[in-house]
Motif scaffolding. Structure first.
Motif, PDB file in Angstrom:
ATOM      1  N   LEU A 176      13.839  65.072 -22.995  1.00  0.00           N
ATOM      2  CA  LEU A 176      12.922  64.558 -24.002  1.00  0.00           C
ATOM      3  C   LEU A 176      13.736  64.050 -25.185  1.00  0.00           C
ATOM      4  O   LEU A 176      14.611  64.759 -25.691  1.00  0.00           O
ATOM      5  N   ALA A 177      13.452  62.831 -25.612  1.00  0.00           N
ATOM      6  CA  ALA A 177      14.100  62.255 -26.790  1.00  0.00           C
ATOM      7  C   ALA A 177      13.062  62.039 -27.878  1.00  0.00           C
ATOM      8  O   ALA A 177      11.917  61.685 -27.601  1.00  0.00           O
ATOM      9  N   VAL A 178      13.468  62.270 -29.122  1.00  0.00           N
ATOM     10  CA  VAL A 178      12.641  61.965 -30.291  1.00  0.00           C
ATOM     11  C   VAL A 178      13.468  61.005 -31.139  1.00  0.00           C
ATOM     12  O   VAL A 178      14.615  61.309 -31.487  1.00  0.00           O
ATOM     13  N   MET A 179      12.891  59.853 -31.428  1.00  0.00           N
ATOM     14  CA  MET A 179      13.647  58.789 -32.087  1.00  0.00           C
ATOM     15  C   MET A 179      12.852  58.163 -33.224  1.00  0.00           C
ATOM     16  O   MET A 179      11.629  58.080 -33.160  1.00  0.00           O
ATOM     17  N   ARG A 180      13.568  57.673 -34.222  1.00  0.00           N
ATOM     18  CA  ARG A 180      12.975  56.748 -35.177  1.00  0.00           C
ATOM     19  C   ARG A 180      12.857  55.415 -34.437  1.00  0.00           C
ATOM     20  O   ARG A 180      13.773  55.031 -33.713  1.00  0.00           O
ATOM     21  N   PRO A 181      11.766  54.684 -34.588  1.00  0.00           N
ATOM     22  CA  PRO A 181      11.621  53.417 -33.866  1.00  0.00           C
ATOM     23  C   PRO A 181      12.769  52.452 -34.163  1.00  0.00           C
ATOM     24  O   PRO A 181      13.180  52.285 -35.320  1.00  0.00           O
ATOM     25  N   TYR A 182      13.261  51.828 -33.117  1.00  0.00           N
ATOM     26  CA  TYR A 182      14.378  50.892 -33.215  1.00  0.00           C
ATOM     27  C   TYR A 182      14.052  49.706 -34.119  1.00  0.00           C
ATOM     28  O   TYR A 182      14.914  49.217 -34.840  1.00  0.00           O
ATOM     29  N   ASP A 183      12.779  49.273 -34.092  1.00  0.00           N
ATOM     30  CA  ASP A 183      12.403  48.092 -34.870  1.00  0.00           C
ATOM     31  C   ASP A 183      12.206  48.383 -36.359  1.00  0.00           C
ATOM     32  O   ASP A 183      11.891  47.490 -37.137  1.00  0.00           O
ATOM     33  N   GLY A 184      12.377  49.640 -36.767  1.00  0.00           N
ATOM     34  CA  GLY A 184      12.247  49.991 -38.176  1.00  0.00           C
ATOM     35  C   GLY A 184      10.818  50.156 -38.656  1.00  0.00           C
ATOM     36  O   GLY A 184      10.584  50.523 -39.800  1.00  0.00           O
ATOM     37  N   GLN A 185       9.851  49.899 -37.785  1.00  0.00           N
ATOM     38  CA  GLN A 185       8.441  50.068 -38.137  1.00  0.00           C
ATOM     39  C   GLN A 185       8.072  51.549 -38.038  1.00  0.00           C
ATOM     40  O   GLN A 185       8.758  52.328 -37.383  1.00  0.00           O
ATOM     41  N   PRO A 186       6.961  51.960 -38.653  1.00  0.00           N
ATOM     42  CA  PRO A 186       6.548  53.356 -38.566  1.00  0.00           C
ATOM     43  C   PRO A 186       6.245  53.773 -37.120  1.00  0.00           C
ATOM     44  O   PRO A 186       5.705  52.983 -36.343  1.00  0.00           O
ATOM     45  N   ALA A 187       6.617  54.994 -36.802  1.00  0.00           N
ATOM     46  CA  ALA A 187       6.261  55.560 -35.500  1.00  0.00           C
ATOM     47  C   ALA A 187       4.782  55.899 -35.508  1.00  0.00           C
ATOM     48  O   ALA A 187       4.242  56.365 -36.512  1.00  0.00           O
ATOM     49  N   THR A 188       4.115  55.646 -34.402  1.00  0.00           N
ATOM     50  CA  THR A 188       2.720  56.029 -34.224  1.00  0.00           C
ATOM     51  C   THR A 188       2.587  56.694 -32.867  1.00  0.00           C
ATOM     52  O   THR A 188       3.357  56.412 -31.944  1.00  0.00           O
ATOM     53  N   SER A 189       1.628  57.586 -32.748  1.00  0.00           N
ATOM     54  CA  SER A 189       1.390  58.221 -31.451  1.00  0.00           C
ATOM     55  C   SER A 189       0.556  57.275 -30.597  1.00  0.00           C
ATOM     56  O   SER A 189      -0.318  56.581 -31.095  1.00  0.00           O
ATOM     57  N   GLY A 190       0.841  57.240 -29.317  1.00  0.00           N
ATOM     58  CA  GLY A 190       0.141  56.342 -28.403  1.00  0.00           C
ATOM     59  C   GLY A 190      -1.193  56.912 -27.971  1.00  0.00           C
ATOM     60  O   GLY A 190      -1.259  58.052 -27.503  1.00  0.00           O
ATOM     61  N   ASN A 191      -2.254  56.151 -28.126  1.00  0.00           N
ATOM     62  CA  ASN A 191      -3.569  56.571 -27.658  1.00  0.00           C
ATOM     63  C   ASN A 191      -3.577  56.518 -26.132  1.00  0.00           C
ATOM     64  O   ASN A 191      -3.371  55.468 -25.550  1.00  0.00           O
ATOM     65  N   GLY A 192      -3.781  57.647 -25.498  1.00  0.00           N
ATOM     66  CA  GLY A 192      -3.756  57.724 -24.050  1.00  0.00           C
ATOM     67  C   GLY A 192      -2.398  58.125 -23.492  1.00  0.00           C
ATOM     68  O   GLY A 192      -2.273  58.399 -22.311  1.00  0.00           O
ATOM     69  N   SER A 193      -1.378  58.167 -24.332  1.00  0.00           N
ATOM     70  CA  SER A 193      -0.051  58.602 -23.891  1.00  0.00           C
ATOM     71  C   SER A 193       0.053  60.113 -24.024  1.00  0.00           C
ATOM     72  O   SER A 193      -0.483  60.706 -24.960  1.00  0.00           O
TER      73      SER A 193
END
Length: 125
Positions: free
Chosen positions: A49-66
């Motif tokens: 399991l990896a936890v990352m800051r998004p590569y694109d620099g945008q805010p991380a959001t949780s995926g609906n349905g993920s």
């Protein structure tokens, strides 16, 4: 088949403390520590399991349905990890218990960034 799963975070230090404590319950440790993320697992070549800051620099959001499923080998471990996630500040998404008719036992929670997880015992285990 799955090598690793990545979820996003907006606060890596907070996420690191959550997952260090939670995944230690499964015998996992940090396998990689990078400036923008951390990878936990029991060994290289095993699912991780990896936890990352998004590569694109945008805010991380949780995926609906993920959702990420963490496999364990006893119902007691399902109960313990679900409780540990809540103790660490996660939120309940469904108390541990049997689901369906096949003997699937699972508890659901969200981490500190809202990513949805479950801890489960498969009927085949």
């Amino acid at each position: 088949m799955i090598g690793y799963v990545t979820v996003g975070t907006n606060d890596l230090d907070r996420a690191a403390a959550f997952y260090d404590a939670l995944l230690a319950e499964l015998g996992a440790k940090r396998l990689m520590d990078m400036p923008n993320g951390i990878l936990w697992g029991t060994a290289y070549g095993e699912p991780a399991l990896a936890v990352m800051r998004p590569y694109d620099g945008q805010p991380a959001t949780s995926g609906n349905g993920s959702m990420v499923g963490l496999a364990v080998d006893t119902t007691e471990k399902v109960d313990r990890l679900h409780a540990k996630a809540l103790e660490l500040g996660g939120s309940d998404e469904g108390a541990p218990g049997p689901r369906g008719e096949a003997g699937f036992y699972v508890g659901y929670f969200r981490d500190l960034d809202g990513n949805k997880f479950n801890v489960f015992l498969s009927p085949a285990s």
